[in-house]
Design an enzyme around this catalytic site. Structure first.
Site, mmCIF file in Angstrom:
data_model
loop_
_atom_site.group_PDB
_atom_site.id
_atom_site.type_symbol
_atom_site.label_atom_id
_atom_site.label_comp_id
_atom_site.label_asym_id
_atom_site.label_seq_id
_atom_site.Cartn_x
_atom_site.Cartn_y
_atom_site.Cartn_z
ATOM 1 N N GLY A 45 -1.111 1.500 -3.423
ATOM 2 C CA GLY A 45 -0.723 2.248 -2.238
ATOM 3 C C GLY A 45 -1.688 3.393 -2.015
ATOM 4 O O GLY A 45 -2.327 3.875 -2.961
ATOM 5 N N GLN A 50 -4.931 11.182 1.123
ATOM 6 C CA GLN A 50 -5.748 10.848 -0.047
ATOM 7 C C GLN A 50 -7.190 10.519 0.304
ATOM 8 O O GLN A 50 -8.055 10.452 -0.567
ATOM 9 C CB GLN A 50 -5.135 9.670 -0.806
ATOM 10 C CG GLN A 50 -3.819 10.032 -1.477
ATOM 11 C CD GLN A 50 -3.291 8.871 -2.276
ATOM 12 O OE1 GLN A 50 -2.615 8.008 -1.740
ATOM 13 N NE2 GLN A 50 -3.610 8.814 -3.564
ATOM 14 N N CYS A 91 -1.313 7.847 -9.860
ATOM 15 C CA CYS A 91 -1.772 8.128 -8.503
ATOM 16 C C CYS A 91 -3.297 8.159 -8.495
ATOM 17 O O CYS A 91 -3.904 8.769 -9.374
ATOM 18 C CB CYS A 91 -1.209 9.484 -8.065
ATOM 19 S SG CYS A 91 -1.752 9.984 -6.425
ATOM 20 N N LEU A 92 -3.899 7.501 -7.510
ATOM 21 C CA LEU A 92 -5.363 7.469 -7.450
ATOM 22 C C LEU A 92 -5.949 8.869 -7.308
ATOM 23 O O LEU A 92 -7.076 9.109 -7.714
ATOM 24 C CB LEU A 92 -5.837 6.600 -6.276
ATOM 25 C CG LEU A 92 -5.530 5.095 -6.363
ATOM 26 C CD1 LEU A 92 -6.071 4.387 -5.128
ATOM 27 C CD2 LEU A 92 -6.104 4.493 -7.629
ATOM 28 N N HIS A 133 6.557 7.139 -2.935
ATOM 29 C CA HIS A 133 5.401 7.884 -3.458
ATOM 30 C C HIS A 133 4.421 8.208 -2.318
ATOM 31 O O HIS A 133 3.943 9.345 -2.208
ATOM 32 C CB HIS A 133 4.728 7.033 -4.549
ATOM 33 C CG HIS A 133 3.487 7.619 -5.138
ATOM 34 N ND1 HIS A 133 3.397 8.017 -6.460
ATOM 35 C CD2 HIS A 133 2.276 7.885 -4.590
ATOM 36 C CE1 HIS A 133 2.179 8.499 -6.679
ATOM 37 N NE2 HIS A 133 1.475 8.431 -5.566
ATOM 38 N N GLU A 134 4.147 7.210 -1.465
ATOM 39 C CA GLU A 134 3.172 7.425 -0.385
ATOM 40 C C GLU A 134 3.722 8.343 0.705
ATOM 41 O O GLU A 134 2.983 9.164 1.256
ATOM 42 C CB GLU A 134 2.724 6.085 0.215
ATOM 43 C CG GLU A 134 2.067 5.113 -0.770
ATOM 44 C CD GLU A 134 0.962 5.729 -1.598
ATOM 45 O OE1 GLU A 134 0.278 6.652 -1.126
ATOM 46 O OE2 GLU A 134 0.797 5.300 -2.760
ATOM 47 N N HIS A 137 3.257 11.817 -0.177
ATOM 48 C CA HIS A 137 1.896 12.302 0.124
ATOM 49 C C HIS A 137 1.816 12.864 1.539
ATOM 50 O O HIS A 137 1.106 13.835 1.787
ATOM 51 C CB HIS A 137 0.874 11.166 0.004
ATOM 52 C CG HIS A 137 0.358 10.932 -1.381
ATOM 53 N ND1 HIS A 137 -0.296 11.906 -2.099
ATOM 54 C CD2 HIS A 137 0.381 9.839 -2.177
ATOM 55 C CE1 HIS A 137 -0.654 11.409 -3.276
ATOM 56 N NE2 HIS A 137 -0.255 10.158 -3.353
HETATM 57 ZN ZN ZN Z 1 -0.444 8.925 -4.953
#
Ligand code: ZN
Length: 169
Positions: A45, A50, A91-92, A133-134, A137
């Protein structure tokens, strides 16, 4: 325009992202780039902030988990289950850190697709997890915010190193 991943410490990750008011060719191009960044980094995701874009959009790729591949614009959580579940998240934008996070087990999400159709998703399991989660963000929230203070304090050194990744670009 090329888009690249930003990391913990970048200001855009802490902003409330703005609604997408008009889906343009640029929006479609951005979504395509987000898929590219997410797949290159082997994420499941990715949200606009991000890639340093403060807009309410996210992409999900659960194809390797027999799940869907999705791009959602202006997603809203309409309903959360009372039932919760715990799952180890990463998380990236916070690479190398993993933590068990408790969240509602299922969610009802409303959004617009890149084709400008309104959709509603009843998500459970991993999809519910990724969507929450997204969408966090998009509200300037990171999964590490859910950690106990002592746990986050233990990670101070690692988080400092992650912040520096923003400067190597
Ligand atoms: Zn993340």
């Amino acid at each position: 325009m090329s888009y690249h991943l930003v990391f913990y410490g970048n200001e855009t990750l802490r902003k409330i992202a703005g609604e997408v008011t008009c889906i343009t060719g640029e929006t479609i191009e951005l979504i395509r780039s987000m898929f590219t960044v997410m797949r290159k980094e082997r994420g499941i995701g990715l949200a606009g902030p991000q890639v340093d874009v403060s807009q309410r959009l996210l992409v999900v790729d659960l194809e390797s988990y027999n799940g869907p591949s999705l791009a959602l614009i202006n997603p809203v959580i309409m309903k959360c289950s009372e039932e919760t579940s715990s799952y180890e998240e990463g998380c990236l934008s916070v690479p190398g850190i993993m933590s068990d996070i408790i969240r509602p087990a299922s969610v009802h999400v409303k959004a617009i697709t890149p084709e400008e159709k309104e959709i509603e998703i009843e998500a459970e399991g991993l999809l519910a997890r990724v969507l929450q989660h997204e969408i966090d963000h998009l509200n300037g929230k990171l999964f590490i915010d859910y950690m106990e203070d002592y746990r986050r304090r233990e990670l101070t050194g690692e988080l400092k190193k992650i912040k520096k990744l923003n400067r190597t670009r």
